[in-house]
Scaffold this motif. Structure first.
Motif, PDB file in Angstrom:
ATOM      1  N   MET A 226       0.817  -1.217   0.000  1.00  0.00           N
ATOM      2  CA  MET A 226       0.000   0.000   0.000  1.00  0.00           C
ATOM      3  C   MET A 226       0.852   1.270   0.000  1.00  0.00           C
ATOM      4  SD  MET A 226      -3.118  -0.893  -0.265  1.00  0.00           S
ATOM      5  CE  MET A 226      -3.917   0.666   0.115  1.00  0.00           C
ATOM      6  N   SER A 227       1.726   1.407   1.010  1.00  0.00           N
ATOM      7  CA  SER A 227       2.508   2.640   1.148  1.00  0.00           C
ATOM      8  C   SER A 227       3.485   2.824  -0.005  1.00  0.00           C
ATOM      9  CB  SER A 227       3.267   2.631   2.475  1.00  0.00           C
ATOM     10  OG  SER A 227       4.047   3.796   2.621  1.00  0.00           O
ATOM     11  N   VAL A 228       4.084   1.720  -0.463  1.00  0.00           N
ATOM     12  CA  VAL A 228       5.067   1.819  -1.548  1.00  0.00           C
ATOM     13  C   VAL A 228       4.418   1.534  -2.894  1.00  0.00           C
ATOM     14  CG1 VAL A 228       7.226   0.915  -2.461  1.00  0.00           C
ATOM     15  CG2 VAL A 228       6.961   1.206  -0.019  1.00  0.00           C
ATOM     16  N   GLY A 229       3.901   0.324  -3.082  1.00  0.00           N
ATOM     17  CA  GLY A 229       3.387  -0.077  -4.379  1.00  0.00           C
ATOM     18  C   GLY A 229       2.271   0.803  -4.895  1.00  0.00           C
ATOM     19  N   VAL A 230       1.335   1.173  -4.036  1.00  0.00           N
ATOM     20  CA  VAL A 230       0.185   1.979  -4.463  1.00  0.00           C
ATOM     21  C   VAL A 230       0.471   3.473  -4.335  1.00  0.00           C
ATOM     22  CG1 VAL A 230      -2.230   2.559  -4.007  1.00  0.00           C
ATOM     23  CG2 VAL A 230      -1.480   0.178  -3.902  1.00  0.00           C
ATOM     24  N   ALA A 231       0.846   3.919  -3.126  1.00  0.00           N
ATOM     25  CA  ALA A 231       0.924   5.363  -2.861  1.00  0.00           C
ATOM     26  C   ALA A 231       2.024   6.069  -3.661  1.00  0.00           C
ATOM     27  CB  ALA A 231       1.127   5.604  -1.364  1.00  0.00           C
ATOM     28  N   TYR A 232       3.222   5.503  -3.687  1.00  0.00           N
ATOM     29  CA  TYR A 232       4.303   6.171  -4.422  1.00  0.00           C
ATOM     30  C   TYR A 232       4.010   6.216  -5.914  1.00  0.00           C
ATOM     31  CZ  TYR A 232       7.541   6.770  -0.546  1.00  0.00           C
ATOM     32  OH  TYR A 232       8.139   7.186   0.615  1.00  0.00           O
ATOM     33  N   THR A 233       3.335   5.181  -6.416  1.00  0.00           N
ATOM     34  CA  THR A 233       2.967   5.179  -7.829  1.00  0.00           C
ATOM     35  C   THR A 233       1.933   6.262  -8.109  1.00  0.00           C
ATOM     36  OG1 THR A 233       3.389   2.808  -7.912  1.00  0.00           O
ATOM     37  CG2 THR A 233       2.107   3.756  -9.710  1.00  0.00           C
ATOM     38  N   LEU A 234       0.957   6.405  -7.218  1.00  0.00           N
ATOM     39  CA  LEU A 234      -0.032   7.469  -7.375  1.00  0.00           C
ATOM     40  C   LEU A 234       0.644   8.838  -7.356  1.00  0.00           C
ATOM     41  CD1 LEU A 234      -2.993   6.275  -5.094  1.00  0.00           C
ATOM     42  CD2 LEU A 234      -2.783   6.099  -7.577  1.00  0.00           C
ATOM     43  N   GLN A 235       1.672   8.980  -6.517  1.00  0.00           N
ATOM     44  CA  GLN A 235       2.395  10.245  -6.445  1.00  0.00           C
ATOM     45  C   GLN A 235       3.060  10.572  -7.781  1.00  0.00           C
ATOM     46  OE1 GLN A 235       6.041  10.206  -4.306  1.00  0.00           O
ATOM     47  NE2 GLN A 235       6.272  12.420  -4.243  1.00  0.00           N
ATOM     48  N   VAL A 236       3.740   9.587  -8.355  1.00  0.00           N
ATOM     49  CA  VAL A 236       4.439   9.805  -9.624  1.00  0.00           C
ATOM     50  C   VAL A 236       3.443  10.154 -10.727  1.00  0.00           C
ATOM     51  CG1 VAL A 236       5.817   8.703 -11.415  1.00  0.00           C
ATOM     52  CG2 VAL A 236       6.398   8.345  -9.026  1.00  0.00           C
ATOM     53  N   ILE A 237       2.324   9.439 -10.781  1.00  0.00           N
ATOM     54  CA  ILE A 237       1.305   9.698 -11.805  1.00  0.00           C
ATOM     55  C   ILE A 237       0.700  11.088 -11.614  1.00  0.00           C
ATOM     56  CG2 ILE A 237      -0.958   9.004 -12.679  1.00  0.00           C
ATOM     57  CD1 ILE A 237      -0.192   6.106 -11.959  1.00  0.00           C
ATOM     58  N   ALA A 238       0.356  11.430 -10.360  1.00  0.00           N
ATOM     59  CA  ALA A 238      -0.299  12.707 -10.080  1.00  0.00           C
ATOM     60  C   ALA A 238       0.608  13.892 -10.362  1.00  0.00           C
ATOM     61  CB  ALA A 238      -0.768  12.743  -8.623  1.00  0.00           C
ATOM     62  N   GLN A 239       1.912  13.737 -10.087  1.00  0.00           N
ATOM     63  CA  GLN A 239       2.816  14.874 -10.229  1.00  0.00           C
ATOM     64  C   GLN A 239       3.135  15.204 -11.689  1.00  0.00           C
ATOM     65  OE1 GLN A 239       5.550  14.406  -6.291  1.00  0.00           O
ATOM     66  NE2 GLN A 239       5.981  16.138  -7.633  1.00  0.00           N
ATOM     67  N   GLN A 240       2.595  14.442 -12.605  1.00  0.00           N
ATOM     68  CA  GLN A 240       2.694  14.834 -14.009  1.00  0.00           C
ATOM     69  C   GLN A 240       1.809  16.049 -14.299  1.00  0.00           C
ATOM     70  OE1 GLN A 240       3.194  11.255 -16.926  1.00  0.00           O
ATOM     71  NE2 GLN A 240       1.791  10.601 -15.339  1.00  0.00           N
ATOM     72  N   ASP A 241       0.757  16.223 -13.474  1.00  0.00           N
ATOM     73  CA  ASP A 241      -0.199  17.315 -13.684  1.00  0.00           C
ATOM     74  C   ASP A 241      -0.303  18.254 -12.479  1.00  0.00           C
ATOM     75  OD1 ASP A 241      -1.181  16.339 -16.275  1.00  0.00           O
ATOM     76  OD2 ASP A 241      -1.983  14.675 -15.102  1.00  0.00           O
ATOM     77  N   ALA A 242       0.595  18.126 -11.526  1.00  0.00           N
ATOM     78  CA  ALA A 242       0.554  18.985 -10.334  1.00  0.00           C
ATOM     79  C   ALA A 242       1.925  19.612 -10.120  1.00  0.00           C
ATOM     80  CB  ALA A 242       0.153  18.169  -9.099  1.00  0.00           C
ATOM     81  N   LYS A 243       1.949  20.900  -9.791  1.00  0.00           N
ATOM     82  CA  LYS A 243       3.204  21.591  -9.522  1.00  0.00           C
ATOM     83  C   LYS A 243       3.791  21.091  -8.201  1.00  0.00           C
ATOM     84  CE  LYS A 243       1.959  25.771 -12.075  1.00  0.00           C
ATOM     85  NZ  LYS A 243       1.745  27.240 -12.015  1.00  0.00           N
TER      86      LYS A 243
END
Length: 293
Positions: A226-243
């Protein structure tokens, strides 16, 4: 706000919730193994968890003609840089968790939201008055939260503070690299790099025990999947469109969720002074993101 920006904000909020609860898993995990061992196994699990997703996404891209081969040199370089920042942040944080509470660790880790715009000075980004006001409030809040009756900062809190510097660097690295490589593969690459660095440290400095890993299976599984596999991946995906600064303020809410999870699951309590410190730190994190006119 565009649909892409809204989606990014939602993904970042989910990430903050998962990370907040992960502080409890990280705290409990220290009852069974050393911090480097815990990180080595959970980041390895996080990388393995991404393999089916990477395979599925590649199949879809090959069907619709959007598949592109990864540029190996850039991928390896980016993974090592991001994985190195991840390793340092995670190591200091996990080491600190041996000596402090999940709630304290959550709020102090959240200070990276103040460090992100300050570090931006090195990239010739302007840092306005709100950032300095926010930093002052955050530092004052940490004093109230972490300094004991003898006016000494608790050792565990100091270690977590060190981790906040590296988390800030990690946010900036992700922002610089996330749009240049496949985000999911990039996430997996940095997990592998962090796991390798952690295993190297664990075999040198700790007694790696299979029995301890098995006994701590529940916190490791949450921390890895959860903390690594899911959350860090969501962070990388989201930061493509977030400053970077915008992402940091949403992600800083993990400190609130960490305190709530510590109270509900571990019965951790804050003194009145500690609660005042947390309030000041959260205010500082938010104010630091306000744009100067």
């Amino acid at each position: 706000m565009t649909d892409r920006s809204l989606k990014a904000d939602i993904l970042l909020l989910i990430t903050a919730i998962i990370w907040g609860a992960a502080f409890v898993a990280q705290r409990v995990g220290m009852d069974y193994m050393g911090p480097l061992t815990f990180n080595a196994v959970r980041f390895a699990l996080g990388a393995v968890a991404l393999l089916p997703l990477i395979y599925s996404l590649d199949r879809e891209k090959k069907k619709d003609g959007t598949y592109r081969k990864v540029e190996l040199g850039s991928f390896l370089k980016g993974s090592l840089i991001a994985g190195g920042a991840l390793f340092l942040g995670a190591t200091f944080q996990q080491w600190g968790m041996v000596y402090t509470t999940a709630g304290n660790a959550g709020f102090i880790t959240g200070l990276y939201v103040v460090f992100v715009p300050v570090f931006g000075l090195f990239f010739k980004q302007k840092t306005g008055l709100p950032t300095w006001i926010g930093a002052l409030l955050a530092v004052t809040g940490m004093y109230l939260l972490s300094v004991n009756e003898e006016f000494h900062i608790e050792f565990g809190d100091l270690l977590v503070l060190c981790s906040a510097f590296f988390w800030a660097g990690h946010v900036i690295v992700i922002s610089l690299l996330a749009t240049r490589v496949d985000p999911v593969k990039f996430a997996g690459g940095q997990f592998v790099a962090c796991s390798i660095f952690s295993f190297m440290g664990a075999f040198i400095f700790e007694n790696v025990s299979l029995a301890g890993i098995i006994d701590g299976a529940v916190p490791i599984l949450y921390g890895g999947l959860m903390s690594v596999g899911v959350a860090y991946t969501l962070q990388v995906i989201a930061q493509q469109d977030a400053k970077p600064a915008h992402a940091a303020i949403i992600l800083s809410l993990e400190s609130v969720f960490a305190a709530l999870a510590g109270y509900v699951l571990l019965g951790e309590m804050l003194t009145v002074q500690g609660m005042a410190g947390c309030a000041l730190m959260l205010c500082g994190m938010i104010i630091s993101q306000v744009k100067s006119s």
